[in-house]
Design a protein around this motif. Structure first.
Motif, PDB file in Angstrom:
ATOM      1  N   ASP A  47      33.062  37.951  42.123  1.00  0.00           N
ATOM      2  CA  ASP A  47      32.520  36.632  42.451  1.00  0.00           C
ATOM      3  C   ASP A  47      31.500  36.803  43.562  1.00  0.00           C
ATOM      4  N   ASP A  48      30.234  36.903  43.151  1.00  0.00           N
ATOM      5  CA  ASP A  48      29.125  37.012  44.112  1.00  0.00           C
ATOM      6  C   ASP A  48      29.359  38.031  45.218  1.00  0.00           C
ATOM      7  N   GLY A  49      29.524  39.252  44.796  1.00  0.00           N
ATOM      8  CA  GLY A  49      29.670  40.325  45.792  1.00  0.00           C
ATOM      9  C   GLY A  49      31.121  40.637  46.114  1.00  0.00           C
ATOM     10  N   TRP A  50      32.025  39.696  45.947  1.00  0.00           N
ATOM     11  CA  TRP A  50      33.450  39.966  46.144  1.00  0.00           C
ATOM     12  C   TRP A  50      33.979  40.612  44.860  1.00  0.00           C
ATOM     13  N   ARG A  51      34.926  41.516  44.994  1.00  0.00           N
ATOM     14  CA  ARG A  51      35.582  42.036  43.795  1.00  0.00           C
ATOM     15  C   ARG A  51      37.055  42.265  44.061  1.00  0.00           C
ATOM     16  N   ILE A  52      37.838  42.321  42.964  1.00  0.00           N
ATOM     17  CA  ILE A  52      39.259  42.589  43.167  1.00  0.00           C
ATOM     18  C   ILE A  52      39.432  44.029  43.617  1.00  0.00           C
ATOM     19  N   GLY A  53      40.574  44.322  44.244  1.00  0.00           N
ATOM     20  CA  GLY A  53      40.757  45.606  44.919  1.00  0.00           C
ATOM     21  C   GLY A  53      40.749  46.816  44.013  1.00  0.00           C
ATOM     22  N   ASP A  54      41.589  46.818  43.002  1.00  0.00           N
ATOM     23  CA  ASP A  54      41.827  48.067  42.281  1.00  0.00           C
ATOM     24  C   ASP A  54      41.187  48.044  40.892  1.00  0.00           C
ATOM     25  N   LEU A  55      39.928  48.470  40.832  1.00  0.00           N
ATOM     26  CA  LEU A  55      39.229  48.467  39.550  1.00  0.00           C
ATOM     27  C   LEU A  55      39.835  49.487  38.582  1.00  0.00           C
ATOM     28  N   ARG A  56      40.378  50.583  39.154  1.00  0.00           N
ATOM     29  CA  ARG A  56      40.941  51.627  38.296  1.00  0.00           C
ATOM     30  C   ARG A  56      42.154  51.094  37.521  1.00  0.00           C
ATOM     31  N   SER A  79      29.379  46.981  33.528  1.00  0.00           N
ATOM     32  CA  SER A  79      29.836  45.943  34.460  1.00  0.00           C
ATOM     33  C   SER A  79      31.112  45.303  33.937  1.00  0.00           C
ATOM     34  N   LEU A  80      31.096  44.995  32.646  1.00  0.00           N
ATOM     35  CA  LEU A  80      32.291  44.408  32.041  1.00  0.00           C
ATOM     36  C   LEU A  80      33.466  45.376  32.139  1.00  0.00           C
ATOM     37  N   GLY A  81      33.166  46.652  32.021  1.00  0.00           N
ATOM     38  CA  GLY A  81      34.213  47.672  32.016  1.00  0.00           C
ATOM     39  C   GLY A  81      34.649  48.092  33.410  1.00  0.00           C
ATOM     40  N   ALA A  82      34.110  47.426  34.433  1.00  0.00           N
ATOM     41  CA  ALA A  82      34.520  47.684  35.813  1.00  0.00           C
ATOM     42  C   ALA A  82      34.279  49.132  36.233  1.00  0.00           C
ATOM     43  N   VAL A  83      33.194  49.743  35.721  1.00  0.00           N
ATOM     44  CA  VAL A  83      32.826  51.057  36.245  1.00  0.00           C
ATOM     45  C   VAL A  83      31.589  50.982  37.126  1.00  0.00           C
ATOM     46  N   ILE A  84      30.775  49.932  36.996  1.00  0.00           N
ATOM     47  CA  ILE A  84      29.760  49.690  38.018  1.00  0.00           C
ATOM     48  C   ILE A  84      29.936  48.244  38.491  1.00  0.00           C
ATOM     49  N   GLU A  85      29.549  48.026  39.734  1.00  0.00           N
ATOM     50  CA  GLU A  85      29.719  46.675  40.269  1.00  0.00           C
ATOM     51  C   GLU A  85      28.435  45.889  40.114  1.00  0.00           C
ATOM     52  N   PRO A  86      28.527  44.677  39.571  1.00  0.00           N
ATOM     53  CA  PRO A  86      27.319  43.847  39.484  1.00  0.00           C
ATOM     54  C   PRO A  86      26.855  43.457  40.888  1.00  0.00           C
ATOM     55  N   THR A  87      25.559  43.146  40.994  1.00  0.00           N
ATOM     56  CA  THR A  87      25.008  42.780  42.299  1.00  0.00           C
ATOM     57  C   THR A  87      25.434  41.361  42.680  1.00  0.00           C
ATOM     58  N   SER A  88      25.425  40.480  41.694  1.00  0.00           N
ATOM     59  CA  SER A  88      25.913  39.121  41.957  1.00  0.00           C
ATOM     60  C   SER A  88      26.418  38.530  40.651  1.00  0.00           C
ATOM     61  N   GLY A  89      26.975  37.324  40.733  1.00  0.00           N
ATOM     62  CA  GLY A  89      27.504  36.669  39.541  1.00  0.00           C
ATOM     63  C   GLY A  89      29.016  36.710  39.543  1.00  0.00           C
ATOM     64  N   ARG A  90      29.587  36.134  38.491  1.00  0.00           N
ATOM     65  CA  ARG A  90      31.034  35.931  38.468  1.00  0.00           C
ATOM     66  C   ARG A  90      31.581  36.426  37.135  1.00  0.00           C
ATOM     67  N   MET A  91      32.753  37.041  37.198  1.00  0.00           N
ATOM     68  CA  MET A  91      33.406  37.467  35.959  1.00  0.00           C
ATOM     69  C   MET A  91      34.889  37.154  36.069  1.00  0.00           C
ATOM     70  N   THR A  92      35.431  36.562  35.026  1.00  0.00           N
ATOM     71  CA  THR A  92      36.871  36.316  34.989  1.00  0.00           C
ATOM     72  C   THR A  92      37.454  36.913  33.721  1.00  0.00           C
ATOM     73  N   LEU A  93      38.674  37.375  33.849  1.00  0.00           N
ATOM     74  CA  LEU A  93      39.398  37.953  32.719  1.00  0.00           C
ATOM     75  C   LEU A  93      40.691  37.154  32.644  1.00  0.00           C
ATOM     76  N   GLY A  94      40.852  36.337  31.578  1.00  0.00           N
ATOM     77  CA  GLY A  94      41.954  35.379  31.579  1.00  0.00           C
ATOM     78  C   GLY A  94      41.736  34.437  32.759  1.00  0.00           C
ATOM     79  N   ASP A  95      42.773  34.294  33.591  1.00  0.00           N
ATOM     80  CA  ASP A  95      42.638  33.411  34.751  1.00  0.00           C
ATOM     81  C   ASP A  95      42.218  34.179  35.988  1.00  0.00           C
ATOM     82  N   GLU A  96      42.042  35.478  35.831  1.00  0.00           N
ATOM     83  CA  GLU A  96      41.870  36.315  37.009  1.00  0.00           C
ATOM     84  C   GLU A  96      40.385  36.520  37.298  1.00  0.00           C
ATOM     85  N   VAL A  97      40.011  36.308  38.560  1.00  0.00           N
ATOM     86  CA  VAL A  97      38.620  36.535  38.960  1.00  0.00           C
ATOM     87  C   VAL A  97      38.456  38.022  39.267  1.00  0.00           C
ATOM     88  N   ILE A  98      37.459  38.632  38.620  1.00  0.00           N
ATOM     89  CA  ILE A  98      37.226  40.064  38.845  1.00  0.00           C
ATOM     90  C   ILE A  98      36.094  40.247  39.858  1.00  0.00           C
TER      91      ILE A  98
END
Ligand code: ATP
Ligand code: MG
Lengths: 400, 241
Positions: free
Chosen positions: B75-84, B54-73
């Motif tokens: 947030d409860d089902g939402w994710r940033i566009g380009d995980l690759r 999940s931390l490595g952005a190869v599987i998506e968590p079901t819920s919860g929030r993750m930020t890297l620096g100031d960037e939200v990766i």
């Protein structure tokens, strides 16, 4: 960016080259098959060219003289010569048979050529050694593909002939070398009855009271002489005067006696469309099978190579390599394999083509088509491997 | 921007659906600051790999929030566009085995990452050589991976994880196949690199030998994390003690 495909090939070049050579030999066989077909067509064209004819007069409703048996009277040419538009007309016979010298026998097409001079239709247009036939019996001009040499004594049926001249690329549509002999000898060879049949025929004729009447002592001899003469040839070869249309002259000859006359385009149609059509379909089948086998080999090799790299592909994906980059890596390798194979195949085909008994004609255009085909086949063959690679989960790089 | 390192709150992961569903993560909280190395330990099946993926952005968590620096990766089902691209530019990976690309030489194994991000070959190789120098394998820069010792390969793989200067590095049992001396050497390198490049490093491990090196540990049990203080021993003490 560096070329991942290129690096992988360089890293494992031995395996790659060996596979490429294996594939290449297969491609070489494919190119050769195409060359065999082209050679057959070319043999046919050369046969027509070398006959020196513009019209072929043959037995009615036959595709003679090369594709079907044809037999016409040997004095028809006299009448043909008088037709408007006809420059030259000469009898010819063709008979494919075993011809041997003391050591060995070859299958040859024996051509009986009318008396005349070089340039007469049916005569070999040029020689590579020796001279044309000058005597009316027992001299022969042979194609060097027969293996005979000047001065050889060769046997055709019951008679022996001396080889006085040699030709090159004078072959039948079946690829058999030609042996030219005087028309009279050829007629005898072609229509010769065996001894018993001749004797029996004579006995029957002598016993017929109609031929041995007391008042006409010469009749029996004349009848027997006419029976042992062979008044047939296979075709009359015609050359036209300038300014005359082949089709019109052909039509007027055909109308004059009940004969069939073929023009050059018709003869080409007969040779390519009928005589070698089955062989061409046979070769077409081979080409299809060889293409499928090549595709299967490339697909299998590329697939195996990809399976061996699953972990690396997972790592590449995990660190952010695009699917497109991975797919193009695999496709480039497949096409690279094809290119190596094509080069090997082309060299191999060029190398071994002269060793084939029949003429193998490798056309640059065919090679280009072959190259395009190889590239397309390899690209298609890599699709299975690409599908597998794209399904690899980047998470697989992280242990479970 | 990297001021807060990596932070996750209430992260859950459910595999499958219905009766066969498995809740591998049941609300995980974790914060790792830049320059910090934390351990992630736990019994088999506790969810370590799931968390790392999940931390490595190869599987998506079901819920919860993750930020890297100031960037939200996430947030409860939402994710940033380009995980690759996120994995390529912002996350470094170190695996159990070095997993180098066998057909690229050492330099290009490292330089591949900046190249993938569009950095010109020369510049990418220069960055790779800098890091190979920092990790003491510059002398093998032209070698192929198969010609390197296991320890050298692992250092090259650490250089690869660092080359794009990601704010976070995820290490999946990086010392598992190594003897204790080499395992400690790898850990010392990770600590040094975390410090030098201001990187947050998370190390999943079973390895008893290296556990005392962490100042802070997350113990994961039944899908939940518990923070623990570690011994944080100096390497000199470990090697000679
Ligand atoms: N893809 C999956 N589908 C369904 N269940 C899964 C999947 N991956 C893991 N699980 C389950 O999730 C739970 C956590 O697994 P995970 O692999 O994260 O454990 P782990 O802590 O890494 O264990 P280990 O130390 O044995 O590697 C386990 O019960 C496992 O069976
Ligand atoms: Mg695990």
């Amino acid at each position: 960016m560096i070329s991942l495909a290129g690096r992988d090939i360089l890293h494992d070049w031995g395996k790659f080259l060996l596979t490429g050579i294996g594939l290449g030999l297969l491609i070489g066989v494919t190119l050769t098959m195409a060359g065999v077909y082209r050679g057959m067509v070319d043999d046919g064209m050369v046969l027509l060219d070398n006959s020196g004819a513009e019209l072929w007069v043959v037995q009615q409703e036959t595709l003679g003289p090369y594709a079907e048996p044809s037999s016409i009277y040997d004095d028809i040419y006299r009448g043909v010569l008088t037709m408007p538009g006809v420059a030259q007309a000469a009898n010819v016979t063709y008979l494919t048979m075993q011809v041997g010298n003391r050591d060995r026998e070859v299958r040859a097409m024996v051509v009986g050529i009318a008396p005349g001079r070089p340039g007469t239709p049916g005569w070999p247009p040029y020689l590579v050694a020796g001279r044309q036939i000058t005597r009316s019996h027992y001299e022969a001009v042979a194609d060097i593909a027969s293996g005979f040499t000047l001065g050889d004594r060769i046997r055709i049926r019951r008679n022996e002939y001396t080889v006085v001249g040699l030709t090159r690329r004078m072959v039948s549509s079946g690829g058999d070398p030609m042996v030219f002999i005087p028309l009279k000898d050829a007629q005898e060879a072609q229509f010769l009855k065996d001894n018993d049949a001749v004797l029996q025929g004579r006995r029957r004729t002598s016993a017929n009271p109609a031929f041995s009447r007391a008042g006409a002592p010469g009749v029996l001899d004349a009848v027997i002489a006419s029976q042992s003469r062979n008044p047939s040839v296979n075709a009359v070869l015609v050359q036209l005067r300038p300014g005359y249309a082949a089709g019109e002259v052909a039509a007027s000859i055909a109308r004059w006696k009940h004969l069939t006359v073929h023009t050059r385009p018709e003869m080409e149609g007969i040779l390519v469309g009928k005589l070698i059509a089955t062989a061409a379909r046979q070769i077409g089948m081979f080409l299809v099978i060889l293409s499928i086998v090549s595709a299967a080999i490339v697909a299998f090799i590329i697939y195996t190579m990809t399976l061996g790299k699953i972990r690396e592909i997972a790592v590449l994906k995990l660190i952010g390599t695009r699917n497109r980059t991975i797919a193009s890596m695999i496709m480039q390798q497949a096409v690279g394999l094809g290119v190596i194979g094509f080069v090997v195949g082309k060299v191999a085909a060029t190398f071994w083509a002269p060793g084939f008994p029949k003429y193998v004609l490798l056309l640059p255009g065919d090679s280009l088509v072959g190259f395009a085909g190889v590239v397309v086949i390899c690209a298609l063959a890599s699709l299975i491997a690409i599908r597998t690679a794209l399904k690899v989960d980047p998470a697989a790089a992280i242990g479970g | 921007m990297t001021g807060t390192g990596i932070r996750i709150e209430g992260l859950t992961k459910r595999y499958g659906e219905g009766e066969t569903a498995v809740d591998a993560l049941k609300g995980v909280d974790m914060v790792v600051a830049p320059g910090e190395v934390v351990g992630l330990i736990g019994p088999s099946g506790s969810g370590k790999s799931t968390l790392l993926k999940s931390l490595g952005a190869v599987i998506e968590p079901t819920s919860g929030r993750m930020t890297l620096g100031d960037e939200v990766i996430y947030d409860d089902g939402w994710r940033i566009g380009d995980l690759r691209a996120l994995r390529r530019d912002r996350i470094g990976f170190v695996f159990q085995a070095p997993y180098l690309i066998p057909f690229l030489d050492v330099t290009d194994n490292v330089a591949l990452l900046p190249m993938l991000a569009g950095v010109p070959n020369g510049e990418a190789r220069r960055r790779a050589l800098d890091l190979l120098g920092a990790l003491d394998v510059a002398h093998r820069a032209r070698g192929m991976p198969s010609q390197l010792s296991g320890g050298e390969q692992q250092r090259v793989s650490i250089a690869r994880a660092l080359v794009n200067r990601p704010p976070v590095i995820l290490a999946d049992e990086p010392t598992a196949p190594l003897d204790s001396e080499r395992a400690l050497a790898v850990m010392r390198l990770l600590h040094e690199m975390a410090h030098r490049y201001e990187t947050a490093i998370i190390v999943v491990t079973h390895d008893e030998k290296i556990i005392p090196t962490f100042k802070r540990l997350y113990h994961i049990r039944d899908g939940k994390t518990h923070e623990e203080a570690g011994e944080g021993l100096e390497f000199a003490e470990l090697v000679h003690g």
